[in-house]
Write a protein that holds these residues in place. Structure first.
Motif, short mmCIF file in Angstrom:
data_model
loop_
_atom_site.label_atom_id
_atom_site.label_comp_id
_atom_site.label_asym_id
_atom_site.label_seq_id
_atom_site.Cartn_x
_atom_site.Cartn_y
_atom_site.Cartn_z
N GLY A 1 -5.54 -2.24 -55.78
CA GLY A 1 -6.23 -3.06 -54.79
C GLY A 1 -5.27 -3.76 -53.83
N MET A 2 -4.21 -4.35 -54.38
CA MET A 2 -3.27 -5.08 -53.54
C MET A 2 -2.52 -4.13 -52.61
N PHE A 3 -2.25 -2.92 -53.10
CA PHE A 3 -1.54 -1.96 -52.25
C PHE A 3 -2.42 -1.57 -51.06
N GLU A 4 -3.72 -1.44 -51.30
CA GLU A 4 -4.63 -1.11 -50.19
C GLU A 4 -4.67 -2.23 -49.15
N ILE A 5 -4.63 -3.45 -49.62
CA ILE A 5 -4.59 -4.59 -48.69
C ILE A 5 -3.26 -4.59 -47.92
N TYR A 6 -2.18 -4.39 -48.67
CA TYR A 6 -0.82 -4.42 -48.11
C TYR A 6 -0.60 -3.35 -47.05
N GLU B 1 6.91 -6.73 -45.77
CA GLU B 1 7.74 -5.96 -46.70
C GLU B 1 7.43 -6.36 -48.14
N MET B 2 6.95 -5.44 -48.95
CA MET B 2 6.69 -5.76 -50.36
C MET B 2 7.26 -4.65 -51.23
N PRO B 3 8.59 -4.60 -51.33
CA PRO B 3 9.21 -3.47 -52.06
C PRO B 3 8.81 -3.40 -53.53
N ILE B 4 8.55 -4.54 -54.17
CA ILE B 4 8.22 -4.50 -55.61
C ILE B 4 6.80 -3.95 -55.80
N LEU B 5 5.86 -4.44 -55.00
CA LEU B 5 4.50 -3.89 -55.05
C LEU B 5 4.52 -2.39 -54.76
N ALA B 6 5.25 -2.00 -53.71
CA ALA B 6 5.29 -0.58 -53.34
C ALA B 6 5.90 0.27 -54.46
N PHE B 7 6.92 -0.27 -55.13
CA PHE B 7 7.56 0.42 -56.26
C PHE B 7 6.58 0.63 -57.40
N GLU C 1 4.07 3.23 -56.46
CA GLU C 1 4.68 4.58 -56.52
C GLU C 1 4.69 5.10 -57.95
N VAL C 2 5.10 4.23 -58.86
CA VAL C 2 5.26 4.64 -60.26
C VAL C 2 3.89 4.92 -60.90
N LEU C 3 2.91 4.06 -60.64
CA LEU C 3 1.63 4.18 -61.34
C LEU C 3 0.65 5.13 -60.66
N TYR C 4 0.73 5.23 -59.34
CA TYR C 4 -0.31 5.99 -58.63
C TYR C 4 0.19 7.16 -57.80
N GLU C 5 1.51 7.20 -57.51
CA GLU C 5 1.97 8.25 -56.60
C GLU C 5 2.78 9.33 -57.31
N ASN C 6 2.93 9.14 -58.65
CA ASN C 6 3.59 10.18 -59.41
C ASN C 6 5.01 10.48 -58.93
N LYS C 7 5.67 9.47 -58.37
CA LYS C 7 7.06 9.66 -57.91
C LYS C 7 8.00 9.59 -59.12
N PRO C 8 9.15 10.27 -59.05
CA PRO C 8 10.11 10.19 -60.17
C PRO C 8 10.55 8.73 -60.39
N LEU C 9 10.37 8.28 -61.62
CA LEU C 9 10.56 6.86 -61.94
C LEU C 9 11.96 6.35 -61.59
N LYS C 10 12.98 7.05 -62.08
CA LYS C 10 14.34 6.54 -61.91
C LYS C 10 14.75 6.50 -60.44
N GLN C 11 14.27 7.50 -59.72
CA GLN C 11 14.61 7.58 -58.30
C GLN C 11 13.96 6.41 -57.54
N SER C 12 12.71 6.15 -57.83
CA SER C 12 12.02 5.02 -57.20
C SER C 12 12.73 3.71 -57.53
#
Lengths: 328, 328
Positions: free
Chosen positions: B288-293, B299-305, B308-319
Motif C-alpha cells: 500500500g505504501m509503495f503505491e502511495i509513494y 526518495e524512499m530507498p528503504i521502502l523501495a528496497f 523490491e524484495v517482497l513484491y518484485e522478485n529482485k535478487p535479494l543480495k543485489q538489491s
C-alpha cells in the motif's frame, strides 16, 4: 599515505584493521611495550579485538611517540580524552605543523572542557581545516567481524574529509563526509551521557518502552544543544548522529550503559567503579558537558538528570520521576 | 466516559488494562465467543497478555458489535487494518454519528490504501476533528508488566486529544497530544516496513552497526514522506514518531522483524508465512505504501528496497548492495 595511530585500545585496533585494507604505511603508537612485543610476535593485539590479524607489512607498532608522529602526514588520536593531554605533553608546540589530525576520541579535555580538535587547534596551532573527527555508528567488535559499517568523517574542509574517507572506504566500510566538525564531536560526547541515562533507567526497572522515550528525547536535546552551540544546517538523523546514538544506547556491551545500570540499581559511583574496574567515559563527559550547558539557554533534561544523579547526590527515584515529566 | 474497544488482541487487551485504571465503562467486542466466555469466567484474556487480570466491574466483553458501539461515546478500533472494513461492513452508514473514533490500528485499508481514520471519515462521515490515533512507543507486553510507557494521542482537535489522553494517563502511562493525525498514522505504518528491513538485513548477516544506519536513514525517509504527504510543523524526534520506530525495530519479538529475518535468510514469503503462521502487518503495508509513494516525488530507498524484495522478485543480495549506496 603515511598515518600515525595513537592508542592501543579496541577503537584504535579497529581503525588499523580498516586502514590496512588500503596501501598505506601505518605507525602505531601505544604505551604498553609488552603489548607491542606480542603484536610483533603474534600479529594480534593481545588485549583488544584479539581476533583481528594485523598486517605487519603495513602496520609498525612502536613505543616511540615522537618518531611515530614525525614520520606521518596524518595523525589519528584514539586515546581517551582524560589522558590525551598527558600523553602528548612532552611534544614541542610546533610538532603537528602541516599534519592533519583526526580525532577518534569521544570526550572533552578535562578542566578546559575543550573538544579534542579544539585542543589541537588552541594548544598546537593546527588550523581548523586540518582537523577531522570520526563518527559512528560503529562497534569496534563488529569491525573485527567485518560486519558492514558506516563511518562519518567530519571536517570543515570537505576535501580533507573526502581524502580521509576514501582511505577508510573498503569492502566492509562505507565512509561519508560532513562539514560539521564541532557538531559531530559534541554529539559523540553526548551519546555516552544518554547511554548512562538508559542504563540508569534500566537499573531502576524501566523497560524498552521507556528507553525509546529517552533516546528520542535525547535526539531533541542533542539537536537543540548543537543548534545553539554550533549553528549549522545539519541533517540530525543521518547515521553519524542518530545512528551513533543508537548503537551506543542499544548495545548490551556499552560500558556507559553498564555503569549507568549499576547506578540505577543503587550502587555508588565508587562501588560501580571498583566493580567494573573502570569509570565510563560518560561519567567525566557529564561533568564537562554540564558546565558548558549551564552557561547556555537550552533545555537538556536528560543531561541535567544524569548530572543530578552522579554529581549532586539527589535522591535517584525522585530525580527520575521529575525527568519523566519533562519528556515528550 | 463510555468506551467501546473493538478487537481481542494484545494491543486491545493492553488498552483495556490502561483504561480500567480510571472510572469508566468499557464494552469490549471480539469475534471469539469462546474467549469471551473464558474472560467472564477467569478474568483473563486466554490468548493475549493472559497475565493481565481484567476488572469485570468496568469491562464487559460481548460478541454483539452493534450493541457495543451503540452504547458508547468513544470507539477504539484495535482490529488489523486488513479485516477492519469486513468487521464493520454490516453497520449502517450513520452508525458512528456523534461518536469519537480512536484508531489503535497500524495499517492501511486494503485496495483503497486509506488511513484508518480516513476510512471512518469517508465511509461513515465522521468529521476529522472527531478522529484520533494512538501512537507508541509501546509494547503491549510491557503494559502488562506496568512498565512506565508513553503514548501519544493525535487529533486535529487538540481538545479531543486531551480528553482522551487524560483517560489514558495513569500511574504507569504518560499520554501527550499532537495535532498531527495523518502524520502519526503514516509514521506508525512505515515503522513496520522499517522493522521488516531491519529483519532482512539481520537475516543477511548484518549487525547492529548497520541496523543503526537503517533506522537513522528511515527517520530521514519518514520525515521527508510526511513533509510532502501531510505538511505540518512537527517534532519528528519526539517519542510518538522516533520512539515508536525504535521499540519496533529493536524488539526481538517484533513479528515484522522476525518475518524480515526469514526473508533475509532466503525463505520465500509463502514459506515464512507457513513457518510463522501469520503474515506480518508490514508485508501488506509495503504494498500500500509503495503505491502511495509511486505517485509522489520523494526518495524512499528503504521502502523501495523492501518492496523490491517482497513484491518484485529482485535478487535479494543485489538489491541490498544497491540500498547501501543510498544511505548516509
Amino acid at each position: 599515505m603515511k598515518i600515525a595511530v595513537l592508542g592501543g585500545g579496541s577503537w584504535a585496533t579497529a581503525l588499523i584493521k580498516i586502514l590496512s585494507e588500503k596501501a598505506v604505511s601505518i605507525k602505531w603508537w601505544m604505551r604498553d611495550t609488552e603489548a607491542i612485543e606480542k603484536i610483533k610476535k603474534f600479529k594480534h593485539n593481545p588485549d583488544y579485538l584479539s581476533s583481528v590479524e594485523l598486517n605487519l607489512k603495513k602496520v609498525k607498532p612502536s613505543p616511540d611517540l615522537e618518531e611515530v608522529i614525525r614520520d606521518s602526514d596524518w595523525v589519528i588520536a584514539a586515546i581517551p580524552a582524560a589522558f590525551l593531554a598527558l600523553a602528548l605533553e612532552k611534544l614541542p608546540k610546533d610538532f603537528f605543523k602541516n599534519k592533519k589530525i583526526v580525532s577518534g576520541v569521544k570526550g572533552l579535555i578535562p578542566d578546559s572542557n575543550l573538544l579534542v580538535t579544539d585542543y589541537f587547534n588552541k594548544h598546537y596551532g593546527v588550523p581548523k581545516s586540518d582537523l577531522l573527527a570520526i563518527a559512528g555508528p560503529c562497534h569496534a567488535e563488529e569491525i573485527a567481524l567485518e560486519k558492514h559499517s558506516f563511518l562519518t568523517i567530519a571536517c570543515e574542509d570537505l576535501e580533507n574529509a573526502d581524502t580521509f574517507a576514501r582511505q577508510l572506504q573498503c569492502r566492509f566500510v562505507n565512509a561519508s563526509c560532513i562539514a560539521d566538525l564541532d557538531g559531530a564531536e559534541y554529539a559523540a560526547i553526548l551519546k555516552n551521557i544518554v547511554a548512562l541515562a538508559c542504563g540508569i533507567s534500566h537499573g531502576l526497572g524501566s523497560g524498552d518502552n521507556f528507553q525509546a522515550v529517552l533516546v528520542s528525547n535525547a535526539m531533541i536535546e542533542i539537536e537543540e544543544f548543537l543548534s545553539q552551540k554550533t549553528p549549522l544546517k545539519r541533517q540530525i538523523n543521518r547515521s553519524g548522529y542518530l545512528g551513533d546514538l543508537l548503537v551506543t544506547c542499544y548495545s548490551q556491551f556499552s560500558r556507559n550503559r553498564t555503569f549507568g545500570k549499576m547506578i540505577g540499581k543503587g550502587y555508588s559511583v565508587k562501588t560501580a567503579q571498583i566493580e567494573l574496574k573502570m569509570i565510563a567515559e560518560g561519567y567525566y563527559a557529564t561533568k564537562g558537558m554540564f558546565e558548558i550547558y549551564k552557561n547556555m539557554n537550552v533545555e537538556m533534561p536528560i543531561l541535567a538528570f544524569v548530572h543530578e544523579v552522579l554529581y549532586e547526590n539527589k535522591p535517584l527515584k525522585q530525580s527520575f520521576e521529575l525527568l519523566k515529566h519533562k519528556l515528550v
